[in-house]
Motif scaffolding. Structure first.
Motif, PDB file in Angstrom:
ATOM      1  N   ALA A   9      76.793 196.695  92.099  1.00  0.00           N
ATOM      2  CA  ALA A   9      76.227 196.158  93.200  1.00  0.00           C
ATOM      3  C   ALA A   9      77.736 195.179  93.784  1.00  0.00           C
ATOM      4  CB  ALA A   9      75.474 195.323  93.525  1.00  0.00           C
ATOM      5  N   ARG A  10      78.508 194.777  92.822  1.00  0.00           N
ATOM      6  CA  ARG A  10      79.412 194.081  93.075  1.00  0.00           C
ATOM      7  C   ARG A  10      80.838 194.833  93.184  1.00  0.00           C
ATOM      8  NH1 ARG A  10      76.835 190.535  89.460  1.00  0.00           N
ATOM      9  NH2 ARG A  10      78.111 191.035  87.458  1.00  0.00           N
ATOM     10  N   ALA A  11      80.488 196.027  92.998  1.00  0.00           N
ATOM     11  CA  ALA A  11      81.897 196.928  93.268  1.00  0.00           C
ATOM     12  C   ALA A  11      81.410 197.778  94.417  1.00  0.00           C
ATOM     13  CB  ALA A  11      81.427 198.023  92.297  1.00  0.00           C
ATOM     14  N   GLY A  12      80.356 197.476  95.070  1.00  0.00           N
ATOM     15  CA  GLY A  12      79.745 198.536  96.526  1.00  0.00           C
ATOM     16  C   GLY A  12      78.276 199.018  96.174  1.00  0.00           C
ATOM     17  N   ASP A  13      78.145 199.621  97.623  1.00  0.00           N
ATOM     18  CA  ASP A  13      76.770 199.606  97.631  1.00  0.00           C
ATOM     19  C   ASP A  13      76.679 201.082  97.037  1.00  0.00           C
ATOM     20  OD1 ASP A  13      76.150 197.610  99.211  1.00  0.00           O
ATOM     21  OD2 ASP A  13      76.242 198.335 100.898  1.00  0.00           O
ATOM     22  N   GLU A  14      78.335 202.373  97.098  1.00  0.00           N
ATOM     23  CA  GLU A  14      78.134 203.430  96.789  1.00  0.00           C
ATOM     24  C   GLU A  14      79.748 203.402  95.578  1.00  0.00           C
ATOM     25  OE1 GLU A  14      77.597 207.379  97.288  1.00  0.00           O
ATOM     26  OE2 GLU A  14      78.302 206.745  99.423  1.00  0.00           O
ATOM     27  N   VAL A  15      79.140 203.330  94.837  1.00  0.00           N
ATOM     28  CA  VAL A  15      79.987 203.412  93.183  1.00  0.00           C
ATOM     29  C   VAL A  15      80.997 205.188  92.792  1.00  0.00           C
ATOM     30  CG1 VAL A  15      79.839 200.944  92.740  1.00  0.00           C
ATOM     31  CG2 VAL A  15      79.046 202.821  92.245  1.00  0.00           C
ATOM     32  N   VAL A  16      82.404 204.618  92.721  1.00  0.00           N
ATOM     33  CA  VAL A  16      82.757 205.450  91.303  1.00  0.00           C
ATOM     34  C   VAL A  16      82.744 205.064  90.722  1.00  0.00           C
ATOM     35  CG1 VAL A  16      84.225 207.643  91.781  1.00  0.00           C
ATOM     36  CG2 VAL A  16      83.475 206.762  93.562  1.00  0.00           C
ATOM     37  N   VAL A  17      82.174 205.704  89.297  1.00  0.00           N
ATOM     38  CA  VAL A  17      82.604 205.818  87.799  1.00  0.00           C
ATOM     39  C   VAL A  17      83.356 206.986  87.712  1.00  0.00           C
ATOM     40  CG1 VAL A  17      80.741 203.721  87.422  1.00  0.00           C
ATOM     41  CG2 VAL A  17      80.402 206.175  86.951  1.00  0.00           C
ATOM     42  N   LYS A  18      84.585 205.987  86.114  1.00  0.00           N
ATOM     43  CA  LYS A  18      85.431 207.501  85.986  1.00  0.00           C
ATOM     44  C   LYS A  18      86.150 206.636  84.196  1.00  0.00           C
ATOM     45  CE  LYS A  18      88.119 206.755  88.796  1.00  0.00           C
ATOM     46  NZ  LYS A  18      88.993 207.534  90.202  1.00  0.00           N
ATOM     47  N   PRO A  19      86.051 207.491  83.423  1.00  0.00           N
ATOM     48  CA  PRO A  19      86.623 207.031  81.929  1.00  0.00           C
ATOM     49  C   PRO A  19      87.923 207.059  82.867  1.00  0.00           C
ATOM     50  CG  PRO A  19      85.484 209.525  82.224  1.00  0.00           C
ATOM     51  CD  PRO A  19      85.657 209.264  84.138  1.00  0.00           C
ATOM     52  N   ALA A  20      88.688 205.764  81.889  1.00  0.00           N
ATOM     53  CA  ALA A  20      89.695 205.539  82.334  1.00  0.00           C
ATOM     54  C   ALA A  20      91.240 206.159  81.296  1.00  0.00           C
ATOM     55  CB  ALA A  20      89.852 204.146  81.264  1.00  0.00           C
ATOM     56  N   VAL A  21      90.751 207.225  80.292  1.00  0.00           N
ATOM     57  CA  VAL A  21      91.406 208.282  80.451  1.00  0.00           C
ATOM     58  C   VAL A  21      91.033 209.255  81.124  1.00  0.00           C
ATOM     59  CG1 VAL A  21      92.751 209.229  78.438  1.00  0.00           C
ATOM     60  CG2 VAL A  21      92.003 206.680  78.223  1.00  0.00           C
ATOM     61  N   SER A  22      91.650 209.773  81.618  1.00  0.00           N
ATOM     62  CA  SER A  22      90.901 211.409  82.157  1.00  0.00           C
ATOM     63  C   SER A  22      91.967 211.933  83.666  1.00  0.00           C
ATOM     64  CB  SER A  22      90.033 211.024  83.139  1.00  0.00           C
ATOM     65  OG  SER A  22      90.076 209.726  83.858  1.00  0.00           O
ATOM     66  N   VAL A  23      91.595 213.088  83.598  1.00  0.00           N
ATOM     67  CA  VAL A  23      92.577 213.908  84.567  1.00  0.00           C
ATOM     68  C   VAL A  23      91.320 214.647  85.399  1.00  0.00           C
ATOM     69  CG1 VAL A  23      94.674 214.367  82.902  1.00  0.00           C
ATOM     70  CG2 VAL A  23      93.030 216.029  82.385  1.00  0.00           C
ATOM     71  N   GLY A  24      91.668 215.232  86.298  1.00  0.00           N
ATOM     72  CA  GLY A  24      91.059 216.180  87.015  1.00  0.00           C
ATOM     73  C   GLY A  24      89.369 215.633  87.704  1.00  0.00           C
ATOM     74  N   ALA A  25      89.022 214.261  87.506  1.00  0.00           N
ATOM     75  CA  ALA A  25      87.687 213.889  87.439  1.00  0.00           C
ATOM     76  C   ALA A  25      86.511 214.297  87.162  1.00  0.00           C
ATOM     77  CB  ALA A  25      87.580 213.859  89.224  1.00  0.00           C
ATOM     78  N   ILE A  26      87.483 214.518  85.400  1.00  0.00           N
ATOM     79  CA  ILE A  26      86.323 214.662  84.299  1.00  0.00           C
ATOM     80  C   ILE A  26      85.552 213.783  84.595  1.00  0.00           C
ATOM     81  CG2 ILE A  26      86.377 215.662  82.410  1.00  0.00           C
ATOM     82  CD1 ILE A  26      88.960 217.337  82.879  1.00  0.00           C
ATOM     83  N   GLY A  27      84.757 213.458  84.406  1.00  0.00           N
ATOM     84  CA  GLY A  27      84.002 212.203  83.870  1.00  0.00           C
ATOM     85  C   GLY A  27      83.910 211.050  85.082  1.00  0.00           C
ATOM     86  N   ALA A  28      83.601 211.979  86.174  1.00  0.00           N
ATOM     87  CA  ALA A  28      83.534 210.634  87.078  1.00  0.00           C
ATOM     88  C   ALA A  28      82.752 211.378  87.987  1.00  0.00           C
ATOM     89  CB  ALA A  28      84.394 211.051  88.347  1.00  0.00           C
ATOM     90  N   MET A  29      81.364 210.070  87.891  1.00  0.00           N
ATOM     91  CA  MET A  29      80.214 210.242  89.269  1.00  0.00           C
ATOM     92  C   MET A  29      80.298 208.360  90.427  1.00  0.00           C
ATOM     93  SD  MET A  29      76.746 209.072  87.670  1.00  0.00           S
ATOM     94  CE  MET A  29      75.807 210.053  88.559  1.00  0.00           C
ATOM     95  N   ARG A  30      79.666 210.079  91.532  1.00  0.00           N
ATOM     96  CA  ARG A  30      79.579 208.824  92.246  1.00  0.00           C
ATOM     97  C   ARG A  30      78.281 208.431  92.694  1.00  0.00           C
ATOM     98  NH1 ARG A  30      80.821 211.559  98.541  1.00  0.00           N
ATOM     99  NH2 ARG A  30      79.675 209.918  99.859  1.00  0.00           N
ATOM    100  N   ALA A  31      77.415 207.557  93.148  1.00  0.00           N
ATOM    101  CA  ALA A  31      76.175 206.956  93.352  1.00  0.00           C
ATOM    102  C   ALA A  31      76.444 205.951  94.056  1.00  0.00           C
ATOM    103  CB  ALA A  31      75.657 207.635  91.689  1.00  0.00           C
ATOM    104  N   ALA A  32      75.259 205.425  94.617  1.00  0.00           N
ATOM    105  CA  ALA A  32      74.135 204.621  94.844  1.00  0.00           C
ATOM    106  C   ALA A  32      74.952 203.246  93.587  1.00  0.00           C
ATOM    107  CB  ALA A  32      73.441 204.576  95.578  1.00  0.00           C
ATOM    108  N   TYR A  33      74.553 201.883  93.754  1.00  0.00           N
ATOM    109  CA  TYR A  33      74.323 201.417  92.710  1.00  0.00           C
ATOM    110  C   TYR A  33      73.465 201.229  92.039  1.00  0.00           C
ATOM    111  CZ  TYR A  33      71.730 197.489  94.793  1.00  0.00           C
ATOM    112  OH  TYR A  33      71.137 196.954  95.882  1.00  0.00           O
ATOM    113  N   ASP A  34      71.563 200.783  92.708  1.00  0.00           N
ATOM    114  CA  ASP A  34      71.123 201.254  91.656  1.00  0.00           C
ATOM    115  C   ASP A  34      70.134 202.357  91.325  1.00  0.00           C
ATOM    116  OD1 ASP A  34      70.881 202.497  94.419  1.00  0.00           O
ATOM    117  OD2 ASP A  34      68.991 200.732  94.724  1.00  0.00           O
TER     118      ASP A  34
END
Length: 286
Positions: A127-152
């Protein structure tokens, strides 16, 4: 590559998977050959006489992410001049550099880093990042492993928990401007602006990559975008033969999403004159 005394010998580095599939690197190779260079496109790693080259240019090693240390060990072992240099590749292949850029005063999409093996953050942390967040691996290309979702969203915590079993993870607020305006990529050849491209995702998506339906258009970057892109580059290690700074629009102006110094698409297909621009940069590197 057969040595020829009077011709510059250049190796353009790709991956085994990209041989014959990458559209950009052959355009750069052709531009270099028109200027008298001897050029071959080869995958990184063993099997090539790297010492026979006058210059080795890293271009599309898009398979490095699961073998980052192997890739960096190879880069550090290349006896010929390497562009971009191995220390630049090491810094740039872990997106934790965004935290460093922010600490240096560069406007960056707010980024929180969680190291592999750490306890999985809870919903309040996200929630401190935002109501909606994107997470991803720190070592990645092409949005592989990325996810967009509500904080909860429980799926977010579960996804991050899976990622943290073997890799560092970034968390960023999702910015609505990505779906409305997309990203602007500013391309640099030896730290001089070559061109810029606007990347807009497909309807209903947030990923701007072409494989997800994103569309690329050559644009003129506005002064604020150029200012932030140059500030980001000035805070990065060098020297740099090529660079791409990806920007998104925040509430108060452009923000850096990524700085690509390892294997950036240069959008030579979208902007063919850039092949000549980067060829000249390559020839002037040594």
């Amino acid at each position: 590559m057969v040595p020829t005394p009077d011709r510059l010998r250049i190796l353009l580095v790709t991956s085994v998977e990209e041989l014959g599939l990458d559209e950009e690197t052959p355009l750069l190779a052709d531009a270099l050959r028109r200027r008298g260079a001897e050029v071959a496109i080869v995958p990184w790693g063993p099997g090539t006489d790297w010492a026979a080259a006058d210059l080795v240019v890293v271009r599309t090693p898009w398979d490095y992410t699961p073998r980052r240390e192997e890739f960096l060990a190879w880069a550090g072992s290349v006896p010929a001049p390497l562009a971009n240099p191995a220390h630049v590749l090491r810094w740039n292949t872990h997106k934790g550099y965004l935290v460093e850029l922010a600490a240096a005063g560069v406007p960056v999409v707010p980024t929180r880093l969680v190291t592999a093996g750490s306890p999985t953050p809870d919903a309040q942390w996200f929630a401190r990042a935002g109501d909606e967040v994107v997470v991803k691996p720190a070592v990645s290309v092409g949005a592989i492993g990325a996810m967009r979702a509500a904080y909860d969203d429980p799926a977010l915590v579960s996804h991050v928990a899976d990622l943290l079993t073997g890799q560092d993870v970034l968390a960023q607020p999702f910015l609505g401007s990505v779906t409305d305006r997309g990203e602007t990529s500013v391309l640099f050849a030896r730290d001089r602006v070559s061109h810029a491209v606007r990347k807009v995702p497909a309807a209903g998506d947030y990923r701007v990559h072409e494989e997800y339906g994103g569309v690329n258009t050559v644009v003129e970057p506005d002064p604020a975008e150029l200012e932030v892109a140059r500030a980001a580059l000035a805070a990065c290690p060098g020297p740099r033969l090529y660079a791409r700074v990806d920007l998104v629009q925040g509430d108060d102006g452009p923000l850096v999403m990524e700085v690509e110094l390892t294997e950036p698409a240069l959008y030579l297909v979208e902007h063919p004159p850039a092949a000549d621009t980067f060829a000249e940069a390559v020839l002037g590197w040594r």
